[in-house]
Scaffold this motif. Structure first.
Motif, PDB file in Angstrom:
ATOM      1  N   PHE A   8      -8.042  12.571  11.892  1.00 34.60           N
ATOM      2  CA  PHE A   8      -6.765  13.166  11.524  1.00 34.60           C
ATOM      3  C   PHE A   8      -6.512  13.163  10.020  1.00 34.60           C
ATOM      4  O   PHE A   8      -5.541  13.758   9.559  1.00 34.60           O
ATOM      5  CB  PHE A   8      -5.609  12.446  12.232  1.00 34.60           C
ATOM      6  N   THR A   9      -7.336  12.481   9.264  1.00 34.49           N
ATOM      7  CA  THR A   9      -7.160  12.412   7.813  1.00 34.49           C
ATOM      8  C   THR A   9      -8.526  12.223   7.166  1.00 34.49           C
ATOM      9  O   THR A   9      -9.527  12.080   7.856  1.00 34.49           O
ATOM     10  CB  THR A   9      -6.186  11.260   7.434  1.00 34.49           C
ATOM     11  N   SER A  10      -8.546  12.190   5.841  1.00 30.12           N
ATOM     12  CA  SER A  10      -9.831  11.968   5.166  1.00 30.12           C
ATOM     13  C   SER A  10     -10.285  10.525   5.404  1.00 30.12           C
ATOM     14  O   SER A  10      -9.469   9.630   5.617  1.00 30.12           O
ATOM     15  CB  SER A  10      -9.692  12.243   3.668  1.00 30.12           C
ATOM     16  N   LEU A  11     -11.580  10.333   5.360  1.00 26.65           N
ATOM     17  CA  LEU A  11     -12.156   9.022   5.647  1.00 26.65           C
ATOM     18  C   LEU A  11     -11.653   7.960   4.671  1.00 26.65           C
ATOM     19  O   LEU A  11     -11.354   6.839   5.079  1.00 26.65           O
ATOM     20  CB  LEU A  11     -13.684   9.092   5.633  1.00 26.65           C
ATOM     21  N   ASP A  12     -11.529   8.299   3.375  1.00 26.71           N
ATOM     22  CA  ASP A  12     -11.077   7.300   2.406  1.00 26.71           C
ATOM     23  C   ASP A  12      -9.642   6.849   2.689  1.00 26.71           C
ATOM     24  O   ASP A  12      -9.339   5.656   2.650  1.00 26.71           O
ATOM     25  CB  ASP A  12     -11.241   7.787   0.963  1.00 26.71           C
ATOM     26  N   THR A  54      -0.219  -1.227   3.248  1.00 24.89           N
ATOM     27  CA  THR A  54       0.413   0.021   2.788  1.00 24.89           C
ATOM     28  C   THR A  54       0.519   0.063   1.267  1.00 24.89           C
ATOM     29  O   THR A  54       0.192   1.088   0.647  1.00 24.89           O
ATOM     30  CB  THR A  54       1.808   0.185   3.428  1.00 24.89           C
ATOM     31  N   ILE A  55       0.954  -1.027   0.668  1.00 22.65           N
ATOM     32  CA  ILE A  55       1.087  -1.072  -0.792  1.00 22.65           C
ATOM     33  C   ILE A  55      -0.268  -0.878  -1.466  1.00 22.65           C
ATOM     34  O   ILE A  55      -0.407  -0.098  -2.397  1.00 22.65           O
ATOM     35  CB  ILE A  55       1.737  -2.400  -1.250  1.00 22.65           C
ATOM     36  N   LEU A  56      -1.273  -1.559  -0.966  1.00 23.03           N
ATOM     37  CA  LEU A  56      -2.629  -1.452  -1.525  1.00 23.03           C
ATOM     38  C   LEU A  56      -3.152  -0.017  -1.375  1.00 23.03           C
ATOM     39  O   LEU A  56      -3.649   0.556  -2.334  1.00 23.03           O
ATOM     40  CB  LEU A  56      -3.571  -2.433  -0.823  1.00 23.03           C
ATOM     41  N   ALA A  57      -3.015   0.553  -0.187  1.00 20.92           N
ATOM     42  CA  ALA A  57      -3.507   1.907   0.058  1.00 20.92           C
ATOM     43  C   ALA A  57      -2.789   2.918  -0.831  1.00 20.92           C
ATOM     44  O   ALA A  57      -3.434   3.767  -1.460  1.00 20.92           O
ATOM     45  CB  ALA A  57      -3.339   2.276   1.534  1.00 20.92           C
ATOM     46  N   GLU A  58      -1.470   2.816  -0.920  1.00 17.79           N
ATOM     47  CA  GLU A  58      -0.708   3.757  -1.751  1.00 17.79           C
ATOM     48  C   GLU A  58      -1.038   3.606  -3.235  1.00 17.79           C
ATOM     49  O   GLU A  58      -1.129   4.609  -3.965  1.00 17.79           O
ATOM     50  CB  GLU A  58       0.797   3.579  -1.513  1.00 17.79           C
ATOM     51  N   THR A  59      -1.259   2.381  -3.689  1.00 19.03           N
ATOM     52  CA  THR A  59      -1.628   2.141  -5.085  1.00 19.03           C
ATOM     53  C   THR A  59      -2.991   2.743  -5.404  1.00 19.03           C
ATOM     54  O   THR A  59      -3.158   3.440  -6.406  1.00 19.03           O
ATOM     55  CB  THR A  59      -1.643   0.625  -5.384  1.00 19.03           C
ATOM     56  N   ILE A  60      -3.954   2.494  -4.540  1.00 17.15           N
ATOM     57  CA  ILE A  60      -5.301   3.034  -4.762  1.00 17.15           C
ATOM     58  C   ILE A  60      -5.290   4.566  -4.698  1.00 17.15           C
ATOM     59  O   ILE A  60      -5.917   5.227  -5.518  1.00 17.15           O
ATOM     60  CB  ILE A  60      -6.304   2.431  -3.755  1.00 17.15           C
ATOM     61  N   LEU A  61      -4.557   5.127  -3.730  1.00 20.43           N
ATOM     62  CA  LEU A  61      -4.490   6.583  -3.609  1.00 20.43           C
ATOM     63  C   LEU A  61      -3.803   7.215  -4.809  1.00 20.43           C
ATOM     64  O   LEU A  61      -4.143   8.333  -5.208  1.00 20.43           O
ATOM     65  CB  LEU A  61      -3.790   6.971  -2.310  1.00 20.43           C
ATOM     66  N   ALA A  62      -2.851   6.525  -5.411  1.00 13.46           N
ATOM     67  CA  ALA A  62      -2.179   7.043  -6.608  1.00 13.46           C
ATOM     68  C   ALA A  62      -3.129   7.071  -7.808  1.00 13.46           C
ATOM     69  O   ALA A  62      -3.007   7.927  -8.671  1.00 13.46           O
ATOM     70  CB  ALA A  62      -0.943   6.200  -6.927  1.00 13.46           C
ATOM     71  N   ILE A  63      -4.079   6.141  -7.822  1.00 14.60           N
ATOM     72  CA  ILE A  63      -5.035   6.061  -8.937  1.00 14.60           C
ATOM     73  C   ILE A  63      -6.114   7.119  -8.808  1.00 14.60           C
ATOM     74  O   ILE A  63      -6.517   7.726  -9.787  1.00 14.60           O
ATOM     75  CB  ILE A  63      -5.650   4.635  -9.005  1.00 14.60           C
ATOM     76  N   ILE A  64      -6.599   7.331  -7.576  1.00 13.09           N
ATOM     77  CA  ILE A  64      -7.726   8.277  -7.391  1.00 13.09           C
ATOM     78  C   ILE A  64      -7.282   9.661  -7.124  1.00 13.09           C
ATOM     79  O   ILE A  64      -6.567  10.363  -7.248  1.00 13.09           O
ATOM     80  CB  ILE A  64      -8.670   7.867  -6.258  1.00 13.09           C
TER      81      ILE A  64
END
Length: 184
Positions: free
Chosen positions: A88-92, A174-184
């Motif tokens: 349902f979403t990208s693997l990363d 959630t915080i970790l995922a959102e932080t990493i996604l904001a960087i990449i």
């Protein structure tokens, strides 16, 4: 215990692959799961998450009393749903939201499944003690003391792993995922 954990891992991986391959078969069920997750996410609490996961894992262990049929089914369904949800979403993005707490939950799941198999082995020994003259239930239980110790230790380890997973899922994932996604 190691061989039972290995069996759990292999079954889980196969079921994840099947979930990816047959995602269309699971779609109505998955949409319901996703909607429930969206509704529950803002109110997720450590204790309720921990209780839910612990209850699920204890049920898997107790499934060993019934020759692990329920435990096998639960492991396969969990893997298939997890595999299907990955489409349902990208693997990363998917991995960022699963891995931080999932590591602990998966290990707990595999240990719970292995414990179910150990309980099944214990039940078979008790049944043998009931039906074979040379094997008494007491004798079978005495010979199974290491199995009983393994079951108790598994319950303790699973409880600790799920407590850690609940804290991580509630406060970090959630915080970790959102932080990493904001960087990449």
């Amino acid at each position: 215990m190691k061989k039972y954990v290995l069996i759990a891992v292999i079954l889980f991986i196969i079921s994840i692959i099947l979930g990816v391959l047959f995602v269309d078969s699971f779609k109505p069920f998955l949409i319901e799961i996703i909607n429930n997750l969206i509704e529950e996410t803002p109110t997720i609490e450590v204790l309720s998450l921990f209780q839910h996961n612990l209850q699920a894992n204890i049920l898997i262990m107790i499934g060993g009393i019934f020759f692990s049929v329920f435990s096998i089914f639960t492991l396969i369904v969990n893997g298939a749903v997890l595999g299907s949800l990955s489409t349902f979403t990208s693997l990363d993005v998917y991995l960022l939201y699963i891995i931080p707490h999932g590591i602990f939950e998966f290990i707990a799941l595999f240990i719970s499944f292995a414990t179910a198999l150990i309980i099944t082995k214990l039940i078979i020994r008790i049944i043998k003690g009931l039906f074979y003259k040379e094997l008494t239930v007491k004798k079978q239980l005495n010979e199974s003391i290491n199995l009983i110790k393994a079951i108790i230790m598994s319950i303790i380890i699973v409880t600790i792993l799920l407590a850690i997973a609940s804290v991580i899922e509630t406060y970090i994932t959630t915080i970790l995922a959102e932080t990493i996604l904001a960087i990449i």
